[in-house]
Design a protein around this motif. Structure first.
Motif, mmCIF file in Angstrom:
data_model
loop_
_atom_site.group_PDB
_atom_site.id
_atom_site.type_symbol
_atom_site.label_atom_id
_atom_site.label_comp_id
_atom_site.label_asym_id
_atom_site.label_seq_id
_atom_site.Cartn_x
_atom_site.Cartn_y
_atom_site.Cartn_z
ATOM 1 N N LYS A 41 13.214 16.298 -9.366
ATOM 2 C CA LYS A 41 12.724 14.928 -9.446
ATOM 3 C C LYS A 41 13.321 14.215 -10.662
ATOM 4 C CE LYS A 41 10.232 15.412 -5.793
ATOM 5 N NZ LYS A 41 10.660 14.794 -4.518
ATOM 6 N N ILE A 42 13.403 12.910 -10.553
ATOM 7 C CA ILE A 42 13.982 12.101 -11.620
ATOM 8 C C ILE A 42 12.857 11.351 -12.324
ATOM 9 C CG2 ILE A 42 15.570 10.207 -12.151
ATOM 10 C CD1 ILE A 42 17.076 10.976 -9.559
ATOM 11 N N PRO A 43 12.721 11.524 -13.634
ATOM 12 C CA PRO A 43 11.643 10.852 -14.364
ATOM 13 C C PRO A 43 11.700 9.333 -14.176
ATOM 14 C CG PRO A 43 12.712 12.498 -15.751
ATOM 15 C CD PRO A 43 13.539 12.383 -14.516
ATOM 16 N N GLY A 44 10.542 8.752 -13.931
ATOM 17 C CA GLY A 44 10.452 7.306 -13.803
ATOM 18 C C GLY A 44 10.724 6.778 -12.416
ATOM 19 N N VAL A 45 11.009 7.668 -11.459
ATOM 20 C CA VAL A 45 11.294 7.246 -10.085
ATOM 21 C C VAL A 45 10.151 7.687 -9.180
ATOM 22 C CG1 VAL A 45 12.865 7.442 -8.118
ATOM 23 C CG2 VAL A 45 13.781 7.379 -10.456
ATOM 24 N N PHE A 46 9.649 6.754 -8.382
ATOM 25 C CA PHE A 46 8.581 7.050 -7.435
ATOM 26 C C PHE A 46 9.193 7.264 -6.049
ATOM 27 C CE2 PHE A 46 6.766 4.510 -10.819
ATOM 28 C CZ PHE A 46 5.627 5.233 -11.167
ATOM 29 N N PHE A 47 8.975 8.436 -5.481
ATOM 30 C CA PHE A 47 9.537 8.773 -4.173
ATOM 31 C C PHE A 47 8.492 8.469 -3.101
ATOM 32 C CE2 PHE A 47 11.778 11.161 -7.371
ATOM 33 C CZ PHE A 47 13.105 10.953 -7.013
ATOM 34 N N VAL A 48 8.842 7.544 -2.214
ATOM 35 C CA VAL A 48 7.865 6.991 -1.277
ATOM 36 C C VAL A 48 8.451 6.938 0.133
ATOM 37 C CG1 VAL A 48 6.766 5.587 -3.064
ATOM 38 C CG2 VAL A 48 8.671 4.636 -1.746
ATOM 39 N N PRO A 49 7.611 6.823 1.163
ATOM 40 C CA PRO A 49 8.103 6.577 2.516
ATOM 41 C C PRO A 49 8.476 5.103 2.681
ATOM 42 C CG PRO A 49 5.720 6.716 2.523
ATOM 43 C CD PRO A 49 6.150 7.065 1.128
ATOM 44 N N LEU A 50 9.269 4.809 3.690
ATOM 45 C CA LEU A 50 9.661 3.429 3.954
ATOM 46 C C LEU A 50 8.476 2.693 4.574
ATOM 47 C CD1 LEU A 50 11.871 1.291 3.979
ATOM 48 C CD2 LEU A 50 12.607 2.149 6.221
ATOM 49 N N GLY A 51 7.970 1.702 3.859
ATOM 50 C CA GLY A 51 6.805 0.972 4.340
ATOM 51 C C GLY A 51 6.801 -0.460 3.854
ATOM 52 N N GLU A 52 5.904 -1.227 4.417
ATOM 53 C CA GLU A 52 5.849 -2.659 4.136
ATOM 54 C C GLU A 52 5.549 -2.952 2.673
ATOM 55 O OE1 GLU A 52 3.025 -6.258 5.691
ATOM 56 O OE2 GLU A 52 3.942 -4.972 7.227
ATOM 57 N N GLU A 53 4.691 -2.143 2.064
ATOM 58 C CA GLU A 53 4.262 -2.420 0.688
ATOM 59 C C GLU A 53 5.427 -2.395 -0.295
ATOM 60 O OE1 GLU A 53 1.131 -0.732 -2.688
ATOM 61 O OE2 GLU A 53 1.063 0.036 -0.633
ATOM 62 N N VAL A 54 6.283 -1.357 -0.220
ATOM 63 C CA VAL A 54 7.398 -1.276 -1.172
ATOM 64 C C VAL A 54 8.451 -2.333 -0.871
ATOM 65 C CG1 VAL A 54 7.103 1.136 -1.780
ATOM 66 C CG2 VAL A 54 8.498 0.556 0.200
ATOM 67 N N LEU A 55 8.591 -2.701 0.387
ATOM 68 C CA LEU A 55 9.553 -3.741 0.746
ATOM 69 C C LEU A 55 9.105 -5.112 0.233
ATOM 70 C CD1 LEU A 55 10.198 -2.484 4.366
ATOM 71 C CD2 LEU A 55 11.983 -2.693 2.635
ATOM 72 N N GLU A 56 7.842 -5.423 0.394
ATOM 73 C CA GLU A 56 7.319 -6.731 -0.002
ATOM 74 C C GLU A 56 7.413 -6.973 -1.505
ATOM 75 O OE1 GLU A 56 3.898 -7.839 3.307
ATOM 76 O OE2 GLU A 56 3.344 -6.659 1.532
ATOM 77 N N SER A 57 7.444 -5.901 -2.291
ATOM 78 C CA SER A 57 7.440 -6.054 -3.755
ATOM 79 C C SER A 57 8.822 -5.925 -4.383
ATOM 80 C CB SER A 57 6.500 -5.024 -4.380
ATOM 81 O OG SER A 57 6.965 -3.711 -4.130
#
Length: 299
Positions: A41-57
């Motif tokens: 893992k890379i410090p400071g990076v949030f690993f997330v699924p592709l979803g509306e919330e991360v796209l909208e922000s």
């Protein structure tokens, strides 16, 4: 610093790891999709699924060097599942979001235009293209060594195209002691090639120049090595096509004739992913700072 900039990275190969590291190190808020299988893992990076919330922000959407295909499929070397960037994803990006990639297919151009989003193709920048030409040339030489039984030294090499990659490759081959001739278009390119000590010829005369070559390197992204050209080449010759897919060689005819022809796009990511990733990350950070001059102050 990239403080206050929300970056979303979707897919990619080992080059994107350098992008993630640099953006996070400079204070950006970084979310990444399609990296379930990275070594650590890379410090400071949030690993997330592709979803509306991360796209909208997202203030910036970063895609792989070749963004996606014309169905939206995104290459993702570290993903457990196939990734596809759909119109529904693009439609929820905020209007100020900029999409960054190396080169974009018509699919991404169309959707960016439809939703009024800025699209930046980083490989159009001379600084990236020139620096990327070095790992490309080294990778091409590596392939030539792997697929021939002769040395580069004293071999007869042909380079088609005198762009940034072609120039660096011809210079590299010359440095290894090859006899280099270069397919050019125009007097300016011919003069530059002659000054460098290469033999220039017009690409329209290609059929008259291939009769004795050992290695042919193509950088021209149009069909130039036709069946007619192949029929005039030595059967022992090896073709390394560096143009973006589908390349500039009739691979089917080459196979029938018995000439080894290899398509080798995206060599920087294969032979020197860390260096290529650092090149991309440096340019991307410069572009982000240029496109978001007031983000750190919260303007």
């Amino acid at each position: 610093m990239l403080t206050g900039i929300r970056v979303l990275v979707i897919g990619g190969d080992a080059r994107q790891l350098e992008v993630l590291r640099k953006c996070a190190a400079l204070g950006a808020s970084v979310h990444a999709v399609g990296f379930e299988r990275i070594p650590e893992k890379i410090p400071g990076v949030f690993f997330v699924p592709l979803g509306e919330e991360v796209l909208e922000s997202a203030d910036a959407l970063i895609l792989p060097v070749v963004s996606c295909d014309n169905e939206g499929k995104v290459s993702a070397s570290f993903s457990d599942e196939p990734l596809q960037l759909l119109e529904e994803h693009i439609s929820v990006l905020p209007g100020h979001c900029t999409i960054y990639t190396g080169m974009a297919k018509p699919y991404l151009h169309r959707l960016s235009d439809k939703y009024g989003l800025q699209l930046v193709e980083l490989l159009n920048r001379d600084d990236i293209a020139i620096r990327n030409s070095i790992p490309t040339a080294e990778g091409a030489v590596m392939m030539a060594i792997q697929h021939t039984e002769i040395t580069i030294h004293q071999s007869k090499c042909m380079v088609l195209g005198m762009g940034r990659t072609g120039f660096t490759l011809a210079k590299t081959l010359q440095g290894l002691g090859a006899d280099v001739k270069v397919g050019i278009r125009g007097k300016d390119e011919g003069a530059r090639a002659a000054v460098m000590g290469w033999k220039p010829f017009e690409t329209r005369d290609l059929a008259d120049e291939v009769y004795d070559i050992d290695l042919l390197f193509n950088t021209i992204p149009t069909m130039i090595i036709t069946a007619q050209i192949l029929s005039r080449m030595p059967r022992s010759a090896v073709i390394i096509d560096l143009a973006s897919a589908p390349g500039g060689c009739d691979f089917s005819s080459a196979e029938k004739i018995g000439i080894k022809a290899l398509l080798a796009p995206s060599l920087p990511g294969m032979v020197a992913p860390k260096t290529a990733g650092m090149i991309m990350a440096d340019a991307l950070v410069q572009q982000l700072l240029q496109d978001n001059p007031n983000r750190e102050e919260g303007v």
